[in-house]
Design a protein around this motif. Sequence first.
Motif, short mmCIF file in Angstrom:
data_model
loop_
_atom_site.label_atom_id
_atom_site.label_comp_id
_atom_site.label_asym_id
_atom_site.label_seq_id
_atom_site.Cartn_x
_atom_site.Cartn_y
_atom_site.Cartn_z
N TYR A 123 13.64 14.30 -35.06
CA TYR A 123 13.25 15.68 -35.38
C TYR A 123 12.78 16.38 -34.12
O TYR A 123 12.34 15.73 -33.16
CB TYR A 123 12.06 15.70 -36.34
N LEU A 125 10.05 19.48 -33.17
CA LEU A 125 9.04 20.48 -33.54
C LEU A 125 8.93 21.46 -32.38
O LEU A 125 8.56 21.08 -31.26
CB LEU A 125 7.68 19.81 -33.78
N SER A 129 8.12 25.18 -35.92
CA SER A 129 9.13 24.86 -36.92
C SER A 129 9.79 23.51 -36.62
O SER A 129 10.01 23.15 -35.46
CB SER A 129 10.18 25.97 -37.03
N LEU A 130 10.03 22.77 -37.69
CA LEU A 130 10.58 21.43 -37.58
C LEU A 130 12.06 21.45 -37.95
O LEU A 130 12.44 21.98 -38.99
CB LEU A 130 9.83 20.49 -38.54
N ASP A 201 9.75 16.72 -45.23
CA ASP A 201 9.75 17.43 -43.95
C ASP A 201 8.56 18.37 -43.81
O ASP A 201 8.03 18.56 -42.70
CB ASP A 201 11.07 18.20 -43.78
N ARG A 205 5.94 18.04 -40.76
CA ARG A 205 5.63 19.18 -39.89
C ARG A 205 4.12 19.40 -39.82
O ARG A 205 3.56 19.56 -38.72
CB ARG A 205 6.33 20.43 -40.43
#
Length: 359
Positions: A123, A125, A129-130, A201, A205
């Motif tokens: 992922y 970040l 926002s992820l 998710d 985040r």
Amino acid sequence: MNVTLRWGAATHAGRVREANEDSFLAHDMVFVVADGMGGHQAGEVASAMAVDVLRERLTTGAPSADVLVAAVVEANAAIFQTARRNAAQLGMGTTVTVLAVVPGSDSTAPHLAVANVGDSRTYLLRGGSLTRETVDHSYVQELLDTGHITEDEARNHPRRNIVTRALGIEPSVRVDAWPLPLVRGDRFILCSDGLVDEVDDTAIRELAIGHPDPQTAADQLVAAAVDNGGRDNVTVIVVDILDGDDPATHDPATHDFASTEPAAHPTAQFPVTTGGVAADPLAPDTPQAVGTGRRLTGRSAQITGRTFAFLLVVAIVLTVIITLVAVAVTRSSDSPAPTTVPTTSSSTPASTRPTTTGP
Ligand code: MN
């Protein structure tokens, strides 16, 4: 440009599994999460082998994304060969996701390369926002891509742990890999599916934003997965980019590689997929990797954005070839065969037409 990273890593067997078959590597220039599968601790062997090969090949970074892919392909071959020589390890395999620094050269600036095989994820970040930088090679991802299920249904799908690609299962493997810019303030999160199964998710985040120190963030993410059930081994690496491009010059949206729109898949932009395509994937019902409750199914014909683009190119090429052949045939048949036209028209049975016109 210097490449300065800060990272933290954590792993846990979870509440159900006796052994932890995940392996990871967090080193200056390369970060790996591998999720092993196979009975009798073979999963541990497979994931550890993947990490060992990648450590050996990438500790000084990856000279290019191609070298990163080559290292993953080499790991696949090593695991496959070992499994073939040892009956207890037959069928062992591992997923892998890799984040490597590409130090750059005279012609290329330093950047990052990301790769994955299977459902371990990376992922990003950025600016709060992820986004998923990898696309799972899994049964539920295929169902998602084809619109058969929603993201919520995927999370709770009974077959969510079935992967469609893994290292060690076949002599060759397709690796998805692509370059990413070094952007100051970016935070990457590498994880096994033990995190994804228990923490959605939104919560990933929130936890990632809430813990600035990468080791604390990794610890808290793993703790959340264990607290929420810990049904699988869970491993998390958090990597912070301390210098690099100004984040203002990089719109987060442009790096939303794992968008649900298949055409946005990053491999379409940077196809370093290699290692050959498996000739004949596993039969759908061949049991594999019973040790971790996983099973592999072969799905060679995934209609993803990449596949579609490839088919489009093939269609265009075929159209051109057919047109050229048709022109050639027309020219060559011009002089010798003026008789073909009358022949075909006269050969049409005249009796069929009147019957259909009726009275
Ligand atoms: Mn797992």
